[in-house]
Design a protein around this motif. Structure first.
Motif, short mmCIF file in Angstrom:
data_model
loop_
_atom_site.label_atom_id
_atom_site.label_comp_id
_atom_site.label_asym_id
_atom_site.label_seq_id
_atom_site.Cartn_x
_atom_site.Cartn_y
_atom_site.Cartn_z
N LEU A 263 30.62 46.64 34.26
CA LEU A 263 30.38 45.64 35.30
C LEU A 263 30.59 44.23 34.75
N ALA A 264 30.08 43.98 33.56
CA ALA A 264 30.23 42.65 32.96
C ALA A 264 31.70 42.30 32.75
N LEU A 265 32.49 43.27 32.28
CA LEU A 265 33.92 43.03 32.07
C LEU A 265 34.62 42.74 33.39
N ALA A 266 34.34 43.54 34.41
CA ALA A 266 34.98 43.33 35.71
C ALA A 266 34.65 41.94 36.25
N LYS A 267 33.42 41.53 36.15
CA LYS A 267 33.05 40.21 36.65
C LYS A 267 33.79 39.11 35.89
N SER A 268 33.93 39.28 34.57
CA SER A 268 34.63 38.26 33.78
C SER A 268 36.09 38.13 34.21
N LEU A 269 36.73 39.25 34.53
CA LEU A 269 38.13 39.22 34.98
C LEU A 269 38.26 38.56 36.35
N TYR A 270 37.35 38.91 37.25
CA TYR A 270 37.38 38.30 38.58
C TYR A 270 37.02 36.81 38.52
N ASP A 271 36.12 36.45 37.60
CA ASP A 271 35.81 35.03 37.42
C ASP A 271 37.05 34.24 37.03
N GLN A 272 37.86 34.85 36.14
CA GLN A 272 39.10 34.18 35.72
C GLN A 272 40.06 34.00 36.89
N LEU A 273 40.15 35.03 37.74
CA LEU A 273 41.01 34.91 38.93
C LEU A 273 40.51 33.81 39.86
N ALA A 274 39.20 33.75 40.05
CA ALA A 274 38.63 32.72 40.92
C ALA A 274 38.94 31.32 40.38
N GLU A 275 38.89 31.18 39.06
CA GLU A 275 39.20 29.89 38.44
C GLU A 275 40.66 29.50 38.65
N ARG A 276 41.50 30.51 38.90
CA ARG A 276 42.93 30.24 39.17
C ARG A 276 43.19 30.02 40.66
N GLY A 277 42.15 29.97 41.46
CA GLY A 277 42.30 29.71 42.88
C GLY A 277 42.41 30.93 43.76
N GLU A 278 42.03 32.10 43.23
CA GLU A 278 42.16 33.34 43.99
C GLU A 278 40.86 33.78 44.67
N GLU A 279 39.87 32.89 44.74
CA GLU A 279 38.56 33.32 45.25
C GLU A 279 38.60 33.80 46.69
N ASN A 280 39.58 33.34 47.47
CA ASN A 280 39.69 33.76 48.87
C ASN A 280 40.70 34.89 49.07
N SER A 281 41.20 35.44 47.98
CA SER A 281 42.09 36.60 48.06
C SER A 281 41.24 37.87 48.14
N GLY A 282 41.88 38.98 48.49
CA GLY A 282 41.19 40.25 48.51
C GLY A 282 40.98 40.77 47.10
N THR A 283 40.07 41.71 46.95
CA THR A 283 39.75 42.22 45.61
C THR A 283 40.95 42.88 44.93
N GLN A 284 41.95 43.32 45.73
CA GLN A 284 43.15 43.93 45.14
C GLN A 284 43.97 42.94 44.33
N ALA A 285 43.66 41.64 44.46
CA ALA A 285 44.38 40.63 43.69
C ALA A 285 44.06 40.70 42.20
N LEU A 286 43.15 41.56 41.80
CA LEU A 286 42.93 41.78 40.38
C LEU A 286 44.24 42.20 39.69
N TYR A 287 45.11 42.82 40.44
CA TYR A 287 46.46 43.20 39.98
C TYR A 287 47.16 41.99 39.36
N LYS A 288 46.91 40.80 39.88
CA LYS A 288 47.57 39.59 39.39
C LYS A 288 47.14 39.20 37.98
N TYR A 289 46.00 39.71 37.56
CA TYR A 289 45.52 39.38 36.21
C TYR A 289 46.55 39.79 35.16
N TRP A 290 47.19 40.96 35.38
CA TRP A 290 48.18 41.45 34.44
C TRP A 290 49.58 40.91 34.72
N LYS A 291 49.76 40.32 35.89
CA LYS A 291 51.07 39.84 36.29
C LYS A 291 51.31 38.37 35.93
N SER A 292 50.23 37.66 35.63
CA SER A 292 50.38 36.23 35.37
C SER A 292 50.82 35.96 33.93
#
Length: 292
Positions: A263-292
């Motif tokens: 859980l802690a790891l997942a939150k850290s990854l989503y926090d990074q996405l939110a910092e990149r401006g993805e907070e209003n995207s759907g949870t499937q945008a976690l895919y972008k973590y590996w694409k950026s």
């Protein structure tokens, strides 16, 4: 609770999921009053016959059963315990059902405040996203008094296909935390699996056909990977709300002296996405973590 002629139902929060959920109640023939911070979000419901009111206070004064589906625990607290909130202005004998994912401790506080006024409150968070809401196939996890659950069960069944009583006040929220913990780590695995397939030179859609019906199968794999592959990152469930849920789960786990590294790891990854401006995207945008 089966008479659609006499039972006026209120719905507060007509966002991505709430709009569909309220629509099922309206379609079943119940008189419906709605309130949302943005009236435009309720436009479709109003066109179908719902009645708009300007405050939660007016909802409480009008409806004997009220559903809430708002964003954050702070919103839940304001809607229920604020000066214009449901508890202060609700009538004895009313049923209030909070379907927001919120904190178990707040659910208990609201339950106690309501009980003093003869109002029954259930915490009934849901899982299933926008698809489950649209198709009335939500999983609904309910905490509160069993008699209250039984009384509103026919209406809950208008919204979900898996409605389960979990126990006393707060039990619904604790169950939802279990749900979110399971999803959090699963979303990492789902994204890593698809990215791995792509890097191996495979057709990810063909891979999905093979693995989605086997031991690796999950709701996220079947419903969110197709969106990832189409670059559809519109929210069925917002990243910002998932982060809120994971924060609550981490806090509750800490209170129980439990280590939750996935859980802690997942939150850290989503926090990074939110910092990149993805907070209003759907949870499937976690895919972008590996694409950026």
């Amino acid at each position: 609770m089966n008479s659609t002629e006499k039972t006026i139902i209120g719905f507060i929060g007509t966002g991505v999921m709430g709009n569909s959920m309220a629509g099922h109640i309206l379609a079943a023939g119940y008189p419906l009053v709605v309130y949302s911070r943005t009236k435009e979000k309720a436009r479709e419901l109003l066109e179908k016959g719902a009645r708009w009111v300007d405050t939660p206070k007016q909802v409480a004064e009008t409806a004997s059963i009220v559903f809430t589906m708002v964003g954050y625990p702070t919103d839940v607290e304001e809607v229920f315990l604020g000066d214009n909130g449901l508890i202060r202005h609700g009538l004895s004998g009313s049923y209030f059902i909070d379907m927001t994912t919120s904190s178990p401790s707040l659910a208990g506080k609201i339950y106690q405040e309501a009980k003093h006024k003869g109002i029954q409150v259930l915490d009934a968070p849901v899982s299933g996203g926008d698809i489950g809401a649209k198709e009335a196939r939500l999983s609904i996890m309910v905490g509160g008094e069993k008699e209250s659950f039984d009384a509103v069960l026919p209406i809950l069944k208008l919204l979900g296909s898996n409605v389960v009583y979990q126990g006393k006040s707060g039990a619904g929220q604790h169950t939802k935390m279990s749900n979110q913990i399971a999803i959090a780590s699963n979303m990492i695995g789902v994204c890593e699996a698809i990215i791995y397939a792509e890097k191996a030179g495979l057709d990810p859609e063909a891979v999905l056909k093979s693995i989605s019906t086997g031991a690796a199968g999950s709701w996220s794999l079947s419903n969110l990977v197709p969106r990832m592959l189409k670059a559809d990152f519109e929210p069925g469930f917002y990243i910002k709300h998932f982060i809120k849920d994971m924060k609550i789960a981490l806090e509750e786990a800490n209170r129980m002296d439990m280590d939750v590294p996935g859980l802690a790891l997942a939150k850290s990854l989503y926090d990074q996405l939110a910092e990149r401006g993805e907070e209003n995207s759907g949870t499937q945008a976690l895919y972008k973590y590996w694409k950026s």
